[in-house]
Design a protein around this motif. Structure first.
Motif, PDB file in Angstrom:
ATOM      1  N   GLY A 280       0.634  -1.129   0.050  1.00  0.00           N
ATOM      2  CA  GLY A 280      -0.032  -0.060  -0.020  1.00  0.00           C
ATOM      3  C   GLY A 280       0.786   1.304   0.013  1.00  0.00           C
ATOM      4  N   GLU A 281       2.151   1.061   0.080  1.00  0.00           N
ATOM      5  CA  GLU A 281       3.151   2.254   0.160  1.00  0.00           C
ATOM      6  C   GLU A 281       3.193   2.743  -1.542  1.00  0.00           C
ATOM      7  OE1 GLU A 281       6.446   2.426   3.363  1.00  0.00           O
ATOM      8  OE2 GLU A 281       7.194   1.427   1.453  1.00  0.00           O
ATOM      9  N   SER A 282       3.202   4.168  -1.546  1.00  0.00           N
ATOM     10  CA  SER A 282       3.199   4.765  -3.004  1.00  0.00           C
ATOM     11  C   SER A 282       4.552   4.890  -3.158  1.00  0.00           C
ATOM     12  CB  SER A 282       2.445   5.864  -2.946  1.00  0.00           C
ATOM     13  OG  SER A 282       3.078   7.186  -3.180  1.00  0.00           O
ATOM     14  N   TRP A 283       5.241   4.307  -3.922  1.00  0.00           N
ATOM     15  CA  TRP A 283       6.584   4.411  -4.316  1.00  0.00           C
ATOM     16  C   TRP A 283       6.747   4.074  -5.745  1.00  0.00           C
ATOM     17  CZ3 TRP A 283      11.083   6.113  -2.652  1.00  0.00           C
ATOM     18  CH2 TRP A 283      12.172   5.747  -3.257  1.00  0.00           C
ATOM     19  N   ASP A 284       7.272   5.019  -6.726  1.00  0.00           N
ATOM     20  CA  ASP A 284       7.729   4.561  -7.899  1.00  0.00           C
ATOM     21  C   ASP A 284       9.097   4.688  -8.337  1.00  0.00           C
ATOM     22  OD1 ASP A 284       8.165   7.377  -7.812  1.00  0.00           O
ATOM     23  OD2 ASP A 284       6.654   8.078  -9.144  1.00  0.00           O
ATOM     24  N   GLY A 285       9.746   4.589  -7.322  1.00  0.00           N
ATOM     25  CA  GLY A 285      11.235   4.559  -7.559  1.00  0.00           C
ATOM     26  C   GLY A 285      11.641   2.873  -7.684  1.00  0.00           C
ATOM     27  N   GLU A 286      13.039   2.777  -7.550  1.00  0.00           N
ATOM     28  CA  GLU A 286      13.496   1.478  -7.926  1.00  0.00           C
ATOM     29  C   GLU A 286      13.199   0.608  -6.444  1.00  0.00           C
ATOM     30  OE1 GLU A 286      15.417   0.323 -10.082  1.00  0.00           O
ATOM     31  OE2 GLU A 286      15.323   2.043 -11.283  1.00  0.00           O
ATOM     32  N   VAL A 287      13.240  -0.875  -6.592  1.00  0.00           N
ATOM     33  CA  VAL A 287      13.001  -1.666  -5.785  1.00  0.00           C
ATOM     34  C   VAL A 287      13.982  -2.793  -5.998  1.00  0.00           C
ATOM     35  CG1 VAL A 287      11.276  -3.331  -4.937  1.00  0.00           C
ATOM     36  CG2 VAL A 287      10.452  -1.338  -5.749  1.00  0.00           C
ATOM     37  N   GLY A 288      14.432  -3.296  -4.799  1.00  0.00           N
ATOM     38  CA  GLY A 288      15.700  -4.356  -4.700  1.00  0.00           C
ATOM     39  C   GLY A 288      16.750  -3.871  -3.919  1.00  0.00           C
ATOM     40  N   PHE A 289      17.556  -5.022  -3.361  1.00  0.00           N
ATOM     41  CA  PHE A 289      18.840  -4.400  -2.690  1.00  0.00           C
ATOM     42  C   PHE A 289      19.683  -3.312  -3.479  1.00  0.00           C
ATOM     43  CE2 PHE A 289      18.255  -8.849  -0.716  1.00  0.00           C
ATOM     44  CZ  PHE A 289      17.767  -8.110   0.558  1.00  0.00           C
ATOM     45  N   ILE A 290      20.222  -2.574  -2.828  1.00  0.00           N
ATOM     46  CA  ILE A 290      20.827  -1.204  -3.343  1.00  0.00           C
ATOM     47  C   ILE A 290      21.789  -1.912  -4.200  1.00  0.00           C
ATOM     48  CG2 ILE A 290      22.510  -0.804  -1.508  1.00  0.00           C
ATOM     49  CD1 ILE A 290      20.470   1.403  -3.300  1.00  0.00           C
TER      50      ILE A 290
END
Ligand code: FAD
Ligand code: FES
Length: 344
Positions: A280-290
Motif C-alpha cells: 500500500g506504500e506509494s513508491w515509483d522509485g527503484e525496488v531491490g537491494f541497493i
C-alpha cells in the motif's frame, strides 16, 4: 603514563613514539596520523597489519574473526588493540599515503545538545553545539566517538555536517542498545556530552577527473550527506551518483534535501531504492537491494572512486560488485558501521 617505545611504519617510513598504556592506533591518531581503521574494538580487521620486527606486543580483547590465532602466530596484529613494550616495525597492509599524512590530531571536546529529531521510526537526527573547544577541525565524512555519560562506553557516529562548530549525526536506534537507550530514553536538549575525534578515512580524495559512486544504507547516509553537502559548498562538480538503500519508504530520510543538492551539483544523480516496499506504500522509485539496483544502472566503473557506508553486510556485498564492475580496490573507500554490543 607508561614507558614509551618507537613504532616505525613501513613502507611509508613514518616513526612515532607510543606509550605502553596506549594502543598504537590511538597514539597515532593523537599525533595526527590517520591509519586505516574501522571499529577500534578489535572486531573488523580494518587495522590489521604485520609485525616486521619486535615481539613484545600485547593485544587487548579482540575477536578471533578479526585476527584468527594462526594469523597472530604468523605475525599479524590489530593496531587498535596493540600495546608495544619495545621498539617495533610494523608493515601497514592497507593504507593510503595521502590520507596518512593529512591526518588531524584528535581532540577531547564537550558539546551541548541543540536538538534530537525523529527523522524515521528508528533514525534520530542529533545536533550538537561545541562548547569546549568551541570549534574542531575535521574532514567531511569523518566520525566522532561519543561517550555515554556516567559510563566508560563510547560509540562512533559519523558527521553529516561540514563545519566544526555544530555537529550533526544520524543515529539508528537499536532495541536495548546502550547508546540507543540513552539517546531515546534520557538525552534532552541542553545536556552536555563528551566527544573525541575526529577519526576515520571516509573522506573525499582529490581526483577531479574521477566519477563518484556513493552507496549508503540506513544511517550510512550520514557521512555521505556530509560529503555531498561539502561538495555543494565547495562547488565540486564531479559526476556523482548516490545509491541510497532503505527497507521501506518510511525508512528514508533527508530525501528532499538530497534531491535539492542537484541544483548545486550539476553532475549529481540520486537513486533511492527500497528493498521491501510496504504493502500500500506509494513508491515509483527503484525496488531491490541497493547492490542489485547499482548493478542494473552501472556497466563500467573502472574510472570511478566509490564510497560505501552502512551496515557491514551491505558494505561487504558492494565491495566485490564494484570490483567486478572495474573499480580498483584501492579506490573503494568504506566505513562499516560495526556494532559492539553483544559480540565476542
Ligand atoms: C566508524 C563507525 C561509524 C559509525 N557511524 C554511525 C552513524 O553515523 N550512525 C549510526 O547509527 N551508527 C554508527 N555506527 C555504529 C554505532 O557506533 C553503534 O555501534 C550503534 O549505534 C549501536 O550502539 P548502541 O550502543 O546503541 O548498541 P549496542 O549496545 O552496541 O548494541 C548493538 C546491537 O547489539 C544488540 N546487543 C547488545 N547487547 C547484546 C547481547 N549481550 N547479546 C546480543 N545482542 C546484543 C543490541 O540489541 C543492538 O541490536 C558507526 C560505527 C563505526 C565503527
Ligand atoms: S579491528 Fe582494529 S579497527 Fe576494527
Amino acid at each position: 603514563m607508561g614507558d614509551k617505545h618507537r613504532v616505525r611504519f613501513e613502507p611509508v617510513g613514518i616513526e612515532i613514539e607510543v606509550d605502553e598504556e596506549q594502543t598504537v592506533l590511538r597514539q597515532a591518531s593523537e599525533q595526527g596520523l590517520m591509519l586505516m581503521h574501522g571499529c577500534k574494538e578489535g572486531q573488523c580487521a580494518a587495522c590489521k597489519s604485520f609485525v616486521l620486527d619486535g615481539d613484545d606486543i600485547e593485544l587487548d580483547r579482540y575477536s578471533t574473526f578479526a585476527l584468527p590465532d594462526y594469523e597472530k602466530e604468523e605475525g599479524f596484529t590489530l593496531l587498535c588493540r596493540a600495546h608495544v613494550y619495545e621498539d617495533v616495525t610494523i608493515e601497514l597492509l592497507n593504507f593510503d599515503e595521502e590520507m596518512i599524512r593529512s591526518g588531524l590530531p584528535i581532540v577531547n571536546a564537550v558539546a551541548e545538545v541543540v536538538s534530537i529529531g525523529k527523522v524515521t521510526h528508528d533514525l534520530r537526527h542529533l545536533v550538537l553545539k561545541l562548547i569546549e573547544p568551541s570549534e574542531i577541525t575535521f574532514f567531511p565524512g569523518q566520525y566522532m566517538d561519543i561517550k555515554v555519560p556516567g559510563t566508560e562506553v563510547t560509540r562512533s557516529f559519523s558527521m553529516a555536517s561540514t563545519n566544526g562548530r555544530e555537529l550533526e549525526f544520524v543515529i539508528k536506534v537499536y532495541p536495548d542498545g546502550v547508546f540507543s537507550s540513552f539517546l531515546d530514553g534520557q538525552l534532552t536538549t541542553g545536556d552536555r556530552l563528551e566527544l573525541t575525534g575526529p577519526f576515520g578515512v571516509f573522506t573525499l580524495r582529490d581526483a577531479p577527473d574521477r566519477d563518484l559512486i556513493f552507496v549508503g544504507g540506513g544511517a550510512g547516509l550520514a557521512p555521505i550527506l556530509g560529503l555531498l553537502r561539502s561538495m555543494a559548498e565547495r562547488g565540486i562538480d564531479r559526476k556523482a551518483v548516490f545509491y541510497y538503500g532503505a527497507r521501506t519508504a518510511k525508512d528514508l530520510c533527508f530525501v528532499s534535501e538530497i534531491e535539492a543538492l542537484k541544483e548545486k551539483l550539476p553532475g549529481f544523480r540520486f537513486v533511492p531504492a527500497l528493498s521491501e516496499p510496504a504493502e500500500g506504500e506509494s513508491w515509483d522509485g527503484e525496488v531491490g537491494f541497493i547492490t542489485d539496483v547499482l548493478k542494473r544502472y552501472e556497466a563500467d566503473l573502472s574510472g570511478a572512486h566509490a564510497y560505501l557506508c552502512g551496515p557491514p553486510p551491505m558494505v561487504e556485498a558492494a565491495m566485490p560488485l564494484l570490483a567486478s564492475l572495474g573499480t580498483p580496490e584501492k579506490h573503494i573507500y568504506y566505513d562499516k558501521f560495526t556494532t559492539t554490543g553483544g559480540e565476542d
